[in-house]
Design a protein around this motif. Structure first.
Motif, PDB file in Angstrom:
ATOM      1  N   GLN A 283       1.439   7.047  -6.517  1.00 20.14           N
ATOM      2  CA  GLN A 283       0.175   7.716  -6.822  1.00 20.14           C
ATOM      3  C   GLN A 283      -0.823   6.776  -7.489  1.00 20.14           C
ATOM      4  O   GLN A 283      -1.532   7.144  -8.424  1.00 20.14           O
ATOM      5  CB  GLN A 283       0.411   8.943  -7.694  1.00 20.14           C
ATOM      6  CG  GLN A 283       1.461   9.847  -7.064  1.00 20.14           C
ATOM      7  CD  GLN A 283       1.443  11.250  -7.605  1.00 20.14           C
ATOM      8  OE1 GLN A 283       1.016  11.485  -8.726  1.00 20.14           O
ATOM      9  NE2 GLN A 283       1.886  12.194  -6.803  1.00 20.14           N
ATOM     10  N   GLY A 284      -0.841   5.543  -7.009  1.00 18.53           N
ATOM     11  CA  GLY A 284      -1.893   4.626  -7.445  1.00 18.53           C
ATOM     12  C   GLY A 284      -1.588   3.865  -8.722  1.00 18.53           C
ATOM     13  O   GLY A 284      -2.365   3.009  -9.119  1.00 18.53           O
TER      14      GLY A 284
ATOM     15  N   VAL B  52      -7.184   8.155  -1.360  1.00 22.73           N
ATOM     16  CA  VAL B  52      -6.901   9.182  -2.362  1.00 22.73           C
ATOM     17  C   VAL B  52      -5.935   8.640  -3.417  1.00 22.73           C
ATOM     18  O   VAL B  52      -6.203   8.663  -4.613  1.00 22.73           O
ATOM     19  CB  VAL B  52      -6.318  10.445  -1.692  1.00 22.73           C
ATOM     20  CG1 VAL B  52      -6.085  11.511  -2.746  1.00 22.73           C
ATOM     21  CG2 VAL B  52      -7.270  10.941  -0.611  1.00 22.73           C
ATOM     22  N   TYR B  53      -4.785   8.150  -2.932  1.00 20.57           N
ATOM     23  CA  TYR B  53      -3.867   7.474  -3.839  1.00 20.57           C
ATOM     24  C   TYR B  53      -3.714   6.043  -3.370  1.00 20.57           C
ATOM     25  O   TYR B  53      -3.639   5.785  -2.183  1.00 20.57           O
ATOM     26  CB  TYR B  53      -2.483   8.134  -3.818  1.00 20.57           C
ATOM     27  CG  TYR B  53      -2.454   9.462  -4.505  1.00 20.57           C
ATOM     28  CD1 TYR B  53      -2.862   9.576  -5.831  1.00 20.57           C
ATOM     29  CD2 TYR B  53      -2.014  10.597  -3.838  1.00 20.57           C
ATOM     30  CE1 TYR B  53      -2.835  10.794  -6.464  1.00 20.57           C
ATOM     31  CE2 TYR B  53      -1.978  11.819  -4.473  1.00 20.57           C
ATOM     32  CZ  TYR B  53      -2.393  11.916  -5.783  1.00 20.57           C
ATOM     33  OH  TYR B  53      -2.355  13.109  -6.410  1.00 20.57           O
ATOM     34  N   GLY B  54      -3.629   5.101  -4.274  1.00 23.51           N
ATOM     35  CA  GLY B  54      -3.350   3.735  -3.884  1.00 23.51           C
ATOM     36  C   GLY B  54      -4.595   3.004  -3.434  1.00 23.51           C
ATOM     37  O   GLY B  54      -5.700   3.316  -3.856  1.00 23.51           O
ATOM     38  N   ILE B  55      -4.405   2.003  -2.568  1.00 24.60           N
ATOM     39  CA  ILE B  55      -5.506   1.113  -2.211  1.00 24.60           C
ATOM     40  C   ILE B  55      -5.785   1.175  -0.715  1.00 24.60           C
ATOM     41  O   ILE B  55      -4.906   1.487   0.086  1.00 24.60           O
ATOM     42  CB  ILE B  55      -5.186  -0.342  -2.619  1.00 24.60           C
ATOM     43  CG1 ILE B  55      -3.857  -0.791  -2.032  1.00 24.60           C
ATOM     44  CG2 ILE B  55      -5.162  -0.474  -4.136  1.00 24.60           C
ATOM     45  CD1 ILE B  55      -3.545  -2.242  -2.285  1.00 24.60           C
TER      46      ILE B  55
ATOM     47  N   ARG C 238       0.822  -1.213   0.000  1.00 28.95           N
ATOM     48  CA  ARG C 238       0.000   0.000   0.000  1.00 28.95           C
ATOM     49  C   ARG C 238       0.852   1.258   0.000  1.00 28.95           C
ATOM     50  O   ARG C 238       0.513   2.243  -0.652  1.00 28.95           O
ATOM     51  CB  ARG C 238      -0.966  -0.043   1.181  1.00 28.95           C
ATOM     52  CG  ARG C 238      -2.133  -0.970   0.878  1.00 28.95           C
ATOM     53  CD  ARG C 238      -2.865  -1.422   2.087  1.00 28.95           C
ATOM     54  NE  ARG C 238      -3.575  -0.341   2.747  1.00 28.95           N
ATOM     55  CZ  ARG C 238      -4.291  -0.519   3.862  1.00 28.95           C
ATOM     56  NH1 ARG C 238      -4.367  -1.706   4.399  1.00 28.95           N
ATOM     57  NH2 ARG C 238      -4.909   0.498   4.405  1.00 28.95           N
TER      58      ARG C 238
ATOM     59  N   LEU D  91       2.145   1.745  -3.555  1.00 24.20           N
ATOM     60  CA  LEU D  91       1.131   2.281  -4.462  1.00 24.20           C
ATOM     61  C   LEU D  91       0.822   3.737  -4.141  1.00 24.20           C
ATOM     62  O   LEU D  91       0.569   4.537  -5.039  1.00 24.20           O
ATOM     63  CB  LEU D  91      -0.140   1.431  -4.384  1.00 24.20           C
ATOM     64  CG  LEU D  91      -0.013   0.044  -5.019  1.00 24.20           C
ATOM     65  CD1 LEU D  91      -1.243  -0.786  -4.756  1.00 24.20           C
ATOM     66  CD2 LEU D  91       0.239   0.159  -6.518  1.00 24.20           C
ATOM     67  N   GLN D  92       0.857   4.060  -2.870  1.00 27.95           N
ATOM     68  CA  GLN D  92       0.623   5.442  -2.465  1.00 27.95           C
ATOM     69  C   GLN D  92       1.724   6.349  -3.010  1.00 27.95           C
ATOM     70  O   GLN D  92       1.453   7.398  -3.589  1.00 27.95           O
ATOM     71  CB  GLN D  92       0.623   5.502  -0.944  1.00 27.95           C
ATOM     72  CG  GLN D  92      -0.222   6.610  -0.378  1.00 27.95           C
ATOM     73  CD  GLN D  92      -0.471   6.363   1.101  1.00 27.95           C
ATOM     74  OE1 GLN D  92       0.298   5.664   1.760  1.00 27.95           O
ATOM     75  NE2 GLN D  92      -1.543   6.927   1.625  1.00 27.95           N
TER      76      GLN D  92
END
Lengths: 500, 170
Positions: free
Chosen positions: A460-461, B39-42, A453, A456-457
């Motif tokens: 930026q996803g 907001v970003y990610g999971i 996580r 990914l954060q």
């Protein structure tokens, strides 16, 4: 090199403080006593003795742990030789030749070569840890979230699928562990998962409850379910316990070769000491001058695998200390030992608490020497422990399991989980599902999720961030190979056998 | 199991496979209220879905294995199989349940452990319950003293522990 020697010297300064020496001695002694008991491997030894250290300070407790860890290993080989009841699959090779030696009245030299071989292997491997660790820490410090995630995925695959008989069963065990790891408050958002409104579940599942349930209760149930099948006899030790000149001559090379197999394989995030012990066994058999002696009690067949087993156990401490990555059930229990003090092994711990990490490494040396001095003279005591009648032995083990669990968390629900995991462990053993991946999955699953996580954060996803770093891409590719290769290889060999 | 012929039906694997699917369903049911994204990610809802997905695949594979053996699986399945002494297994599980019940009723650590010890010894074939009760009691007493006095940990207390406490204090 010079740097790590200086750090190691600092570690010894911590480890030889009288109180810490006492901790190491108590750890070695308790570890051996518990490890000698049949059916108790090193992982369970550490899990059962973990509660004892709850009230100690971190340094003393971790030093005691080092002693327990090595003591548990030594104890296990004593049992394998005298009882032909390996507490874990890694002692199987030792049990093979060692028990035959004991039957032939050479139990003493078998115990001696295993003790001295373990000492030699432990010494070299611990030196290996001290040399490798600073170097790996340098690399690990540059690792991003996605690299850690990829490393953990690789560890998942190698621990569960690569070396077992049936990769599906290993993966089932792993995913049960991962599912158990979901229970509790989410680490990043503090939302409850699989809590079902039970407050005890919100803290997550205690790794010690799981390990003790699976290993101790599960083992007791398994043994009682088939006690009519396997009569056991303790081999008495006849004659001298010391090795003759020819025993020495035949042992020293297998010790070194065993160490050379064990340490690198243990240090790779591959887990499991089975591979190096069996590699060592087959190598010694191939190299032996008198091949006919193998299968009748050849000392080389004890010396090599024992060294390999110990070196590999020490090797698993490399990924554990430098990356925080447990690759065996025992390493997972060691990690739990760190976590009870909110310490997370890894590059940061080396930087922030060098005295702790290096004190632990130095204690491994000290524990190793203590074991060599203690183990052989006390062999009579270990033999007496083996003679405890089975009903009392397993009844006692269950009481210890209960004690550890309620001491950690005084709640009937915790005991209920212990019983439940025990029943689960029984059925898993009965149907050939490995236990270690469950334990590793529980402790490593939540860690992998956090890294995923965060990666990914940070990206930026964008999911591509997981493979954009060359390190992560390589590790994930390796994981894929480690998952698929055994299927293909085993399928091929089976296919060929069918052709014959 | 060693003699199990290729293609013979294996009830245990079928049950395990169904249990895995049930576990996956439970995880998905629990995860449906968790947010999947931030907001970003999971968010916290994604990992359960991944794990449940793995369990579904493995559950189906296990059900399939109940009917057919995969080509990469060795013939020899090791220690599994053989006759099982179910009575003995049940006696130990019941002893554990009795221990939990006793602790919930406030009977304390020592009494509960004595029952567990005697029950386990019985399951392993001993038939002198009085001696085993005495040994279990003595062992639990020693453990209780070591853990609560020496290691200053807390263990569940009942009448016996309180009596002991008064005896030591007085």
């Amino acid at each position: 090199m010079v740097e790590s020697l200086a750090a190691l010297a600092q570690g010894f300064a911590v480890a030889i403080q009288p109180l810490n020496l006492l901790f190491a001695l108590v750890g070695v002694f308790l570890g051996t006593i518990v490890g000698v008991l049949p059916g108790i491997g090193p992982a369970l030894t550490v899990a059962l003795l973990l509660p004892i250290t709850y009230k100690f300070d971190p340094a003393g407790s971790l030093i005691m742990f080092a002693g327990i860890y090595y003591g548990g290993m030594y104890g296990g080989s004593t049992t394998a030789i005298l009882l032909n009841a390996p507490g874990e699959s890694a002692s199987m090779a030792t049990a093979l030749e060692g028990n035959l030696m004991a039957k032939a009245g050479r139990g003493g030299p078998a115990l001696a070569t295993s003790a001295i071989g373990s000492f030699v292997a432990g010494l070299i491997a611990t030196l290996g840890i001290a040399m490798l660790a600073p170097w790996l820490v340098e690399i690990a410090i540059k690792f991003g979230y996605e690299d850690y995630f990829a490393l953990m995925v690789l560890a998942f695959v190698t621990v569960s699928a690569t070396f077992g008989n049936d990769p599906r069963k290993g993966l089932v065990s792993l995913f049960i562990g991962l599912a158990l790891g979901l229970v509790g408050l989410d680490k990043l958002t503090a939302q409850a998962r699989l809590g079902f409104g039970v407050p005890e579940l919100l803290d997550g599942i205690e790794i010690t409850t799981l390990a003790v349930g699976l290993f101790a209760v599960g083992e007791a149930l398994y043994v009682v379910s088939r006690r009519r099948h396997e009569p056991e006899t303790v081999e008495p030790i006849k004659g001298s316990i010391w090795m003759s000149r020819s025993d020495w001559r035949r042992s020293w090379k297998p010790w070194l070769r065993g160490t050379a197999f064990g340490f690198p394989i243990g240090a790779l995030p591959a887990g499991g000491a089975e591979i190096p012990t069996f590699l060592s066994y087959s190598t010694e058999r191939r190299l032996a001058k008198d091949k006919g002696e193998f299968g009748k009690g050849a000392i080389e067949g004890v010396a090599g695998p024992e060294a390999a087993n110990n070196a590999s156990a020490a090797g698993t401490l490399v990924p554990l200390l430098t990356l925080g990555l447990p690759t065996s059930a025992t390493a997972a229990m060691m990690l739990a030992g760190f976590q009870q003090y909110n310490l997370n092994p890894g590059p940061l711990l080396f930087a922030e608490k060098p005295e702790l990490v290096w004190g632990l490494i130095a204690s491994l040396f000290i524990a190793n020497v203590m074991l060599l001095v203690l183990n052989l003279p006390l062999v009579g005591l270990w033999v007496r422990l083996l003679a405890i009648p089975r009903p009392w032995l397993y009844a006692g083990i269950l009481i210890f399991a209960v004690t550890g669990t309620v001491a950690a968390k005084p709640s009937p629900i915790e005991l209920g989980m212990l019983a439940l995991f025990g029943v689960m462990g029984f059925f898993m053993r009965r149907h050939g599902y490995p236990i270690a991946p469950v334990v590793v999955g529980l402790i490593l699953g939540p860690m992998a999720e956090v890294q995923l996580r965060r990666a990914l954060q940070a990206g930026q996803g964008d999911p591509l961030v997981l493979v954009q770093s060359p390190v992560a891409a390589t590790l994930l590719a390796l994981a894929l190979v480690a998952l698929v290769a055994p299927l293909i290889l085993k399928g091929l060999s089976r296919f060929r056998r069918a052709e014959d | 199991m060693q003699t199990r012929a290729r293609g013979r039906f294996d009830v245990a694997e079928l049950v395990i496979g169904i249990a895995l699917l049930a576990l996956a369903a439970l995880i998905l049911f629990d995860a449906r209220r968790l947010p999947a994204g931030v907001v970003y990610g999971i968010g916290p809802g994604v990992a359960p879905v991944i794990v449940a997905g793995g369990l579904i695949v493995l559950g189906l594979a296990t059900i399939a294995a109940a009917f057919w053996r995969a080509p990469w699986v060795e013939e020899d399945e090791g220690e599994a199989g053989g006759a099982v002494d179910w009575t003995a297994v049940v006696v130990i599980v019941v002893s554990l349940a009795a221990l939990i019940a006793l602790m919930m009723l406030g009977a304390g650590f020592i009494l509960g452990c004595t029952v567990l010890f005697a029950g386990t010894a019985w399951a392993f074939g001993r038939r002198s319950p009085l001696a085993d009760i005495a040994i279990g009691f003595a062992l639990a007493l020693v453990i209780h003293v070591v853990f609560t006095r020496l290691l200053t940990l807390t263990l569940p207390e009942g009448p016996i522990e309180r009596l002991l406490l008064r005896g030591l204090a007085g």
